[in-house]
Design an enzyme around this catalytic site. Structure first.
Site, PDB file in Angstrom:
ATOM      1  N   ARG A  40       0.810  -1.214   0.000  1.00 38.96           N
ATOM      2  CA  ARG A  40       0.000   0.000   0.000  1.00 38.96           C
ATOM      3  C   ARG A  40       0.844   1.266   0.000  1.00 38.96           C
ATOM      4  NH1 ARG A  40      -3.566   2.853   4.395  1.00 38.96           N
ATOM      5  NH2 ARG A  40      -5.424   3.469   3.231  1.00 38.96           N
ATOM      6  N   ALA A 100      -7.097   7.169  -0.167  1.00 37.00           N
ATOM      7  CA  ALA A 100      -6.923   5.721  -0.148  1.00 37.00           C
ATOM      8  C   ALA A 100      -7.839   5.194   0.949  1.00 37.00           C
ATOM      9  CB  ALA A 100      -5.465   5.360   0.129  1.00 37.00           C
ATOM     10  N   SER A 101      -8.804   4.366   0.580  1.00 34.33           N
ATOM     11  CA  SER A 101      -9.807   3.911   1.526  1.00 34.33           C
ATOM     12  C   SER A 101      -9.179   3.056   2.623  1.00 34.33           C
ATOM     13  CB  SER A 101     -10.892   3.104   0.814  1.00 34.33           C
ATOM     14  OG  SER A 101     -11.499   3.859  -0.199  1.00 34.33           O
ATOM     15  N   ALA A 102      -9.877   2.958   3.768  1.00 32.39           N
ATOM     16  CA  ALA A 102      -9.420   2.097   4.851  1.00 32.39           C
ATOM     17  C   ALA A 102      -9.285   0.666   4.331  1.00 32.39           C
ATOM     18  CB  ALA A 102     -10.397   2.154   6.016  1.00 32.39           C
ATOM     19  N   PHE A 246     -17.979   6.851   1.970  1.00 36.55           N
ATOM     20  CA  PHE A 246     -16.995   7.211   0.947  1.00 36.55           C
ATOM     21  C   PHE A 246     -17.279   8.609   0.425  1.00 36.55           C
ATOM     22  CE2 PHE A 246     -16.381   2.757   1.117  1.00 36.55           C
ATOM     23  CZ  PHE A 246     -15.218   2.416   0.442  1.00 36.55           C
TER      24      PHE A 246
END
Length: 401
Positions: A40, A100-102, A246
């Protein structure tokens, strides 16, 4: 490709354990392999923005490498762009426009897709490219197409995918509401941004029996995931689940302010009284907020403390997204059983909010999992428990002007 340091390896392993704990089960071997193939941190820019008590503050990798790496492998979203790429004059003016999403919600959604080798996937919202990388590592680059409305983000993501992971999925800069017909049909469509209406091209570009998975938002509340099964008759139908929030896709944003766009000096609202507390209707109960948002699909609300109005301590505003109707509910700071209501326009928005609240309570206070949505060429229809119990009339799949 660059070898991982001991700190990076330890951070990756720690995050994988956290994700498994959140999911309540171990990440599958297939996704674990994809995870280690696309670290990531290699997809995050050197400058990210971290949430603080006063908004968002910068975190520069060169100046704060430990803090930056900690953010990269925390199970939390990381803001990677603010103000649609325009530099804010100061941190107080920074608002998130891409992130950047969890990781836990990323893997939850990937599991919900029920992917199999050979499937073709469209991702809407490339962002950093990490999610596209996970898909490509699992399915093969030739099976993944990802679109993003931001040319800069799409270009950077394509470069990072190639240089950091040796992956070359098809990355396209375009309006995500249009999907991408040249690579269709797809077995799965996944959005990494929330929608208020499901774009109908997503349905037409998905094979019968395919799945569309998207975060959900109403002007009332940003919350929930929607998983639709696509039929062979040009429709898609499925249920919501109570997971995450989101950013709304740019193409469906509204930029409205009460005193700039809605309320005018010449408006003459009607006055009435209510015994229902505005805090009851707009409180912290996410199940209630989700239900009210589905019932009142074009209504948003905002609180104003200490308005410049004699005898008013707090005021709740309601307004439609077309700015034609509004309502205000006033609290005098003393009584908790009597509130003054002002309503203007062709609709009585507080009356509608009261009706939605009482309907939800009488229905047994259902959560998101009992609600669903059916999408047709003519619009989309929310329902409770089954499609034959619609909440109201359908609204258009593509918002009008």
């Amino acid at each position: 490709m660059e070898t991982l340091s001991e700190k990076e390896q330890a951070a990756m392993s720690g995050l994988l354990r956290a994700v498994s704990a959140d999911l309540g089960t171990a990440v599958s071997p297939e996704w674990e392999s994809a995870y280690y193939a696309v670290p990531r941190h290699r997809f995050l820019p050197d400058l990210v923005w971290l949430e603080s008590g006063r908004g968002y503050v910068r975190c520069d990798r060169e100046r704060e490498p430990e803090r930056w790496l900690t953010a990269a492998y925390a199970d939390a979203p990381v803001v990677t762009q603010v103000n649609d790429g325009l530099p804010p004059e100061c941190d107080d003016e920074a608002w998130p426009s891409s992130s950047a999403s969890a990781p836990s919600i990323v893997f939850r959604m990937l599991h919900m897709l029920e992917l199999r080798i050979g499937m073709r996937v469209l991702e809407v919202g490339t962002g950093t490219g990490w999610n596209a990388g996970l898909l490509a590592a699992r399915l093969g680059s030739e099976h993944v197409t990802s679109v993003d409305v931001d040319l800069g983000l799409a270009t950077t993501a394509a470069h990072t995918l190639d240089s950091a992971a040796g992956l070359r999925p098809r990355i396209v800069a375009r309006d995500g509401t249009e999907g991408f017909a040249p690579s269709a049909p797809y077995d799965r469509v996944i959005a990494t941004c929330a929608v208020r209406t499901v774009p109908y091209p997503w349905v037409t570009q998905t094979r019968p029996g395919g799945v569309i998975l998207t975060p959900w938002e109403t002007p009332w509340l940003c919350y929930g995931l929607l998983r639709l099964d696509v039929g062979g008759d040009g429709t898609a139908s499925g249920r919501f689940s109570p997971h995450s929030a989101f950013m709304l896709m740019r193409e469906q944003r509204t930029d409205l302010r009460i005193f700039r766009d809605v309320v005018r000096d010449e408006h003459s609202p009607r006055e009435s009284v209510t015994g229902l507390s505005p805090w009851t209707v707009t409180g912290d109960d996410w199940a209630l907020g989700f239900a009210v948002g589905l019932r009142l699909s074009d209504v948003w609300h905002a609180w104003q403390d200490e308005p410049d109005v004699e005898g008013v301590r707090s005021r709740l505003w309601l307004a439609t997204t077309d700015a034609r109707s509004w309502a205000a509910v006033d609290w005098d700071g003393r009584r908790s059983d009597r509130f003054t209501v002002w309503q203007y326009g062709p609709r009585r928005l507080w009356d509608e909010a009261e009706t939605a609240y009482r309907w939800w309570r009488d229905a047994g206070e259902p959560g998101p999992g009992r609600f669903g949505l059916t999408v047709t060429p003519d619009g989309q229809l929310p329902w409770l428990d089954s499609p034959d119990r619609p909440l109201r009339s359908a609204w258009r799949s593509t918002p009008g002007p």
